[in-house]
Scaffold this motif. Structure first.
Motif, mmCIF file in Angstrom:
data_model
loop_
_atom_site.group_PDB
_atom_site.id
_atom_site.type_symbol
_atom_site.label_atom_id
_atom_site.label_comp_id
_atom_site.label_asym_id
_atom_site.label_seq_id
_atom_site.Cartn_x
_atom_site.Cartn_y
_atom_site.Cartn_z
ATOM 1 N N THR A 125 -11.151 18.339 -6.723
ATOM 2 C CA THR A 125 -10.712 19.734 -6.830
ATOM 3 C C THR A 125 -11.718 20.605 -7.575
ATOM 4 O O THR A 125 -11.602 21.816 -7.564
ATOM 5 C CB THR A 125 -9.351 19.848 -7.535
ATOM 6 O OG1 THR A 125 -9.482 19.353 -8.871
ATOM 7 C CG2 THR A 125 -8.286 19.056 -6.820
ATOM 8 N N GLY A 130 -8.379 25.517 -2.566
ATOM 9 C CA GLY A 130 -7.626 26.089 -1.458
ATOM 10 C C GLY A 130 -7.935 27.549 -1.194
ATOM 11 O O GLY A 130 -7.662 28.056 -0.119
ATOM 12 N N PRO A 134 -4.122 31.223 0.058
ATOM 13 C CA PRO A 134 -3.094 30.178 0.043
ATOM 14 C C PRO A 134 -2.413 30.022 -1.322
ATOM 15 O O PRO A 134 -1.209 29.784 -1.379
ATOM 16 C CB PRO A 134 -3.878 28.915 0.422
ATOM 17 C CG PRO A 134 -5.005 29.415 1.235
ATOM 18 C CD PRO A 134 -5.383 30.724 0.616
ATOM 19 N N HIS A 135 -3.160 30.187 -2.405
ATOM 20 C CA HIS A 135 -2.539 30.142 -3.728
ATOM 21 C C HIS A 135 -1.505 31.252 -3.878
ATOM 22 O O HIS A 135 -0.418 31.037 -4.376
ATOM 23 C CB HIS A 135 -3.595 30.289 -4.827
ATOM 24 C CG HIS A 135 -4.230 29.004 -5.217
ATOM 25 N ND1 HIS A 135 -5.521 28.690 -4.885
ATOM 26 C CD2 HIS A 135 -3.755 27.939 -5.894
ATOM 27 C CE1 HIS A 135 -5.815 27.490 -5.340
ATOM 28 N NE2 HIS A 135 -4.772 27.003 -5.950
ATOM 29 N N LEU A 138 1.527 30.521 -1.912
ATOM 30 C CA LEU A 138 2.306 29.461 -2.560
ATOM 31 C C LEU A 138 3.140 30.014 -3.717
ATOM 32 O O LEU A 138 4.348 29.787 -3.794
ATOM 33 C CB LEU A 138 1.367 28.358 -3.056
ATOM 34 C CG LEU A 138 2.015 27.262 -3.899
ATOM 35 C CD1 LEU A 138 2.974 26.435 -3.072
ATOM 36 C CD2 LEU A 138 0.966 26.370 -4.539
ATOM 37 N N VAL B 56 0.753 19.890 -5.610
ATOM 38 C CA VAL B 56 1.358 21.190 -5.317
ATOM 39 C C VAL B 56 0.358 22.324 -5.496
ATOM 40 O O VAL B 56 0.231 23.192 -4.627
ATOM 41 C CB VAL B 56 2.593 21.428 -6.203
ATOM 42 C CG1 VAL B 56 3.141 22.839 -5.983
ATOM 43 C CG2 VAL B 56 3.657 20.389 -5.902
ATOM 44 N N PHE B 57 -0.400 22.306 -6.620
ATOM 45 C CA PHE B 57 -1.206 23.491 -6.922
ATOM 46 C C PHE B 57 -2.670 23.374 -6.527
ATOM 47 O O PHE B 57 -3.406 24.344 -6.621
ATOM 48 C CB PHE B 57 -1.080 23.846 -8.403
ATOM 49 C CG PHE B 57 0.297 24.285 -8.750
ATOM 50 C CD1 PHE B 57 0.746 25.550 -8.400
ATOM 51 C CD2 PHE B 57 1.174 23.419 -9.373
ATOM 52 C CE1 PHE B 57 2.023 25.950 -8.675
ATOM 53 C CE2 PHE B 57 2.464 23.810 -9.659
ATOM 54 C CZ PHE B 57 2.895 25.074 -9.311
ATOM 55 N N ARG B 58 -3.101 22.201 -6.106
ATOM 56 C CA ARG B 58 -4.477 22.083 -5.652
ATOM 57 C C ARG B 58 -4.547 21.667 -4.180
ATOM 58 O O ARG B 58 -5.271 22.255 -3.401
ATOM 59 C CB ARG B 58 -5.246 21.067 -6.512
ATOM 60 C CG ARG B 58 -5.430 21.503 -7.958
ATOM 61 C CD ARG B 58 -6.349 22.707 -8.077
ATOM 62 N NE ARG B 58 -6.484 23.149 -9.465
ATOM 63 C CZ ARG B 58 -5.716 24.090 -10.004
ATOM 64 N NH1 ARG B 58 -4.781 24.694 -9.300
ATOM 65 N NH2 ARG B 58 -5.885 24.442 -11.271
ATOM 66 N N TYR B 59 -3.776 20.640 -3.804
ATOM 67 C CA TYR B 59 -3.902 20.139 -2.437
ATOM 68 C C TYR B 59 -3.029 20.907 -1.446
ATOM 69 O O TYR B 59 -3.424 21.099 -0.304
ATOM 70 C CB TYR B 59 -3.630 18.627 -2.392
ATOM 71 C CG TYR B 59 -4.806 17.881 -2.963
ATOM 72 C CD1 TYR B 59 -5.898 17.577 -2.164
ATOM 73 C CD2 TYR B 59 -4.879 17.559 -4.312
ATOM 74 C CE1 TYR B 59 -7.014 16.946 -2.682
ATOM 75 C CE2 TYR B 59 -5.995 16.927 -4.847
ATOM 76 C CZ TYR B 59 -7.054 16.618 -4.028
ATOM 77 O OH TYR B 59 -8.167 16.019 -4.534
ATOM 78 N N LEU B 60 -1.858 21.362 -1.881
ATOM 79 C CA LEU B 60 -1.035 22.165 -0.983
ATOM 80 C C LEU B 60 -1.760 23.448 -0.542
ATOM 81 O O LEU B 60 -1.782 23.756 0.660
ATOM 82 C CB LEU B 60 0.304 22.477 -1.658
ATOM 83 C CG LEU B 60 1.447 22.922 -0.738
ATOM 84 C CD1 LEU B 60 1.719 21.860 0.317
ATOM 85 C CD2 LEU B 60 2.726 23.167 -1.544
ATOM 86 N N PRO B 61 -2.400 24.184 -1.463
ATOM 87 C CA PRO B 61 -3.175 25.352 -1.007
ATOM 88 C C PRO B 61 -4.308 24.970 -0.056
ATOM 89 O O PRO B 61 -4.631 25.733 0.850
ATOM 90 C CB PRO B 61 -3.727 25.944 -2.301
ATOM 91 C CG PRO B 61 -2.764 25.529 -3.345
ATOM 92 C CD PRO B 61 -2.307 24.155 -2.930
ATOM 93 N N MET B 62 -4.911 23.772 -0.269
ATOM 94 C CA MET B 62 -5.946 23.362 0.687
ATOM 95 C C MET B 62 -5.330 23.229 2.074
ATOM 96 O O MET B 62 -5.892 23.680 3.062
ATOM 97 C CB MET B 62 -6.547 22.017 0.274
ATOM 98 C CG MET B 62 -7.514 22.102 -0.880
ATOM 99 S SD MET B 62 -8.198 20.482 -1.229
ATOM 100 C CE MET B 62 -8.614 20.673 -2.943
#
Lengths: 297, 329
Positions: A125, A130, A134-135, A138, B56-62
């Motif tokens: 990361t 992302g 997308p953030h 979310l 949730v906060f790193r891979y989900l946005p990817m």
């Protein structure tokens, strides 16, 4: 400072002595340039508008007064946003410390199965993210807009801090933990009663790292907070700065804008105040933290 | 940045075959997941929250980047509603503004890399020549200070110093010139940006080099002196080679973040008059995405930027491993 020195029977050459003088002078100049904006900011904050408008304030306040201070401090919104910054910083730092410490401790244990995998997904990361949209989507769909969560949760683990802590825990004397587990302490007990009390230095460093970054952050609040009373003071300051930097405003030579100039300086001063006051005392922790992270033991 | 640490991490990610002979490996069969979870569940429980966080906060946005290929409607699904294929990719490829901001990004990133990157090395060497410990410590402390300032403060400082009656214009007028409205002239933005970057980061950047300097064996200097090397030759033949691994690793990391030019700083500093030089990919996608609500289009641009960044760091790493023998992994 500039005495020629004899090392191993060879004296410094004359040209090297000259170089050292030039070098020292250059560093003094660099230090001055580094400090100048702060000095200038203080001078403007305490100067009267007339002198600011005339563009005469540089190093020393002219027409000393504290009217702008009173003005800013009388603004209820400033206080509210300042208090928000304090709350956000404290809550976010607490959450970040719990998350980072438990992750770093688990990752530091050689017996952890699939350890390279867990380290890998964290480190990846650092190199790929992302992206902002997308953030945003979310956080919005979590319903976190205009809540403190949008600010304190999404940055709970800084990978850099994680790696620093992990390397610290890896160097922790193993015998101590073994003795603790023989004496009947569980993993939790060992962590809470043996490891953490002996890791105060690294914990303090990490708290400082997180606290400074949360204190300084503005963008997530700017993005997710639509009510002014929820903003941290950095966004308050940002709005103050933006109000005079619109193209037509930048040309501004009228008095209203110059009053704003001193108000900006005052707000900036009050925003950096905690950092600058604490800085001389905590600076060495920062440096040792970075060293800790960079030198492979 | 903790560089060696990253190396250490990534080193660990490789199985240590050289250390453990293959045969012993088979004997020391790794216990099954069920077994380790049963015996050591407390240790694994520590991983739960952080892993959930990363997912949730790193891979989900990817994964959310998928909306670059799907039409997203506000309030609709996180992953968009219908496939549109490369529609949004084609859209930005044929968008002249995109190419303008793309080149702005390259220029700004390139300038930062070329101008800002070597300065901490020079400053560290300068610090290293100071003999008074107290002076050295104070000078270093002062040089680190701007690093701890919020980017909002840095923007404030820049606006103040470059203002029509700010210090720089006072100096210009002092030499008989005319005041320059810096924040209205696109041709000045790059200078101002790079200048503020130098002010903010150079001192802090010296830390790792100073740490590396302390690890250079003093005997090397002695040997060099006995061989008749003067101070410059000592720096050239002993100090710089000693710093080389650190320099290479930091260079790779810098190349990796090359495309992500200080988004927040640009956003705080620029205004529509400065768009011709100041608008970068990330500020453009911010305006397009959050300003006008074209989420899918902005995501496509962001994905493009992130992939370039990843490719850059991977290739810089690969090249460096081949050519210099130093790499992040």
């Amino acid at each position: 400072m500039f005495r020629p020195r004899r090392v191993g029977g060879i004296a410094d050459s004359r040209s090297y002595t000259v170089f050292r003088v030039i070098n020292a002078v250059a560093i003094i100049v660099i230090c001055f340039v580094t400090l100048y904006p702060f000095i200038n900011m203080i001078a403007i904050a305490f100067s009267s508008e007339g002198y600011i408008t005339a563009g005469q304030v540089n190093l020393i306040p002219l027409g000393f007064n504290v009217t702008t201070f009173k003005l800013v401090l009388a603004d209820g919104m400033f206080w509210r946003n300042y208090a928000n910054t304090v709350v956000y910083t404290v809550v976010a730092t607490a959450i970040a410390m719990v998350m980072t410490t438990s992750f770093a401790y688990a990752l530091s244990k050689k017996r952890l199965k699939a350890r390279p995998f867990f380290v890998g997904i964290a480190v990846f990361t650092m190199f790929f993210s992302g992206g902002i949209i997308p953030h945003y989507v979310l956080i919005s769909s979590l319903g976190w807009r205009n809540t403190i969560w949008a600010i304190v949760i999404p940055n709970a683990i800084s990978i850099f801090n994680l790696l620093v802590m992990k390397s610290f825990f890896e160097n922790f004397p193993e015998d101590l933990e073994e003795a603790a587990s023989i004496d009947g302490l569980t993993t939790y007990g060992t962590l809470l009663r043996i490891v953490l009390p002996l890791s105060k230095a690294v914990l303090a460093t990490m708290i400082l790292f997180y606290a400074v970054s949360f204190w300084n952050s503005w963008f997530s609040a700017y993005l997710y907070m639509s009510k002014p009373e929820l903003n941290p003071v950095t966004v308050y300051l940002r709005n103050l700065l933006a109000s005079a930097t619109t193209p037509d405003g930048a040309a501004g030579s009228d008095e209203g804008l110059q009053i704003a100039a001193s108000a900006k300086a005052v707000t900036m001063l009050l925003t950096v105040l905690p950092i600058v006051t604490l800085y001389p005392f905590v600076q060495r922790y920062f440096v040792s933290g970075v060293m800790l992270g960079s030198i492979k033991a | 940045m903790s560089v060696n640490n990253v190396i250490a991490e990534v080193d660990e990610a490789r199985p240590d075959d050289d250390v453990t002979p293959p045969r012993r490996r088979a004997v020391r069969a790794t216990p099954s997941w069920r077994k380790v979870l049963k015996n050591d569940w407390r240790l694994y429980s520590l991983l739960v929250l952080p892993i959930v966080f990363l997912l949730v906060f790193r891979y989900l946005p990817m994964a959310g980047n998928i909306i670059a290929f799907r039409r997203y409607r506000a309030g609709g699904s996180l992953f968009g509603d219908e496939w549109v294929g490369f529609h949004y990719i084609q859209m930005f490829i044929s968008d002249p503004t995109f190419w303008k901001v793309f080149f702005n990004t390259l220029i700004l990133g390139g300038l930062t890399l070329i101008v800002v990157f070597p300065l901490p090395i020079i400053l560290a060497l300068m610090f290293n020549e100071l003999r008074s410990r107290a002076f050295k410590r104070i000078a270093q402390s002062i040089s680190y200070l701007p690093h701890f300032m919020s980017v909002v403060i840095v923007a404030g400082v820049v606006l103040q110093v470059t203002a029509s009656r700010g210090t720089i214009n006072q100096i210009i007028e002092g030499f008989g010139g005319d005041a320059v409205p810096f924040m209205q002239l696109p041709e000045w933005f790059r200078t101002i940006y790079v200048g503020s970057e130098i002010w903010q980061t150079v001192g802090w950047g010296t830390i790792l080099y100073l740490a590396a300097l302390t690890t250079i064996d003093p005997q090397l200097y002695e040997a060099a002196r006995i061989d008749g090397a003067n101070r410059w030759q000592q720096v050239w033949h002993v100090t710089l080679p000693g710093l080389a691994p650190t320099i290479v690793v930091l260079l790779i990391l810098n190349i990796g973040t090359f495309m992500a030019v200080g988004f927040e700083k640009v956003l705080l500093l620029y205004n529509p008059l400065l768009y011709p030089t100041a608008d970068v990919i990330s500020t453009y996608l911010y305006r397009v995405g959050l300003g006008t609500g074209q989420f899918s289009y902005a995501t496509a641009i962001g994905l493009f930027e992130a992939i370039i960044g990843l490719v850059l760091i991977l290739s810089a790493n690969a090249i460096s491993r081949r050519v210099v023998g130093t790499s992040l992994w």
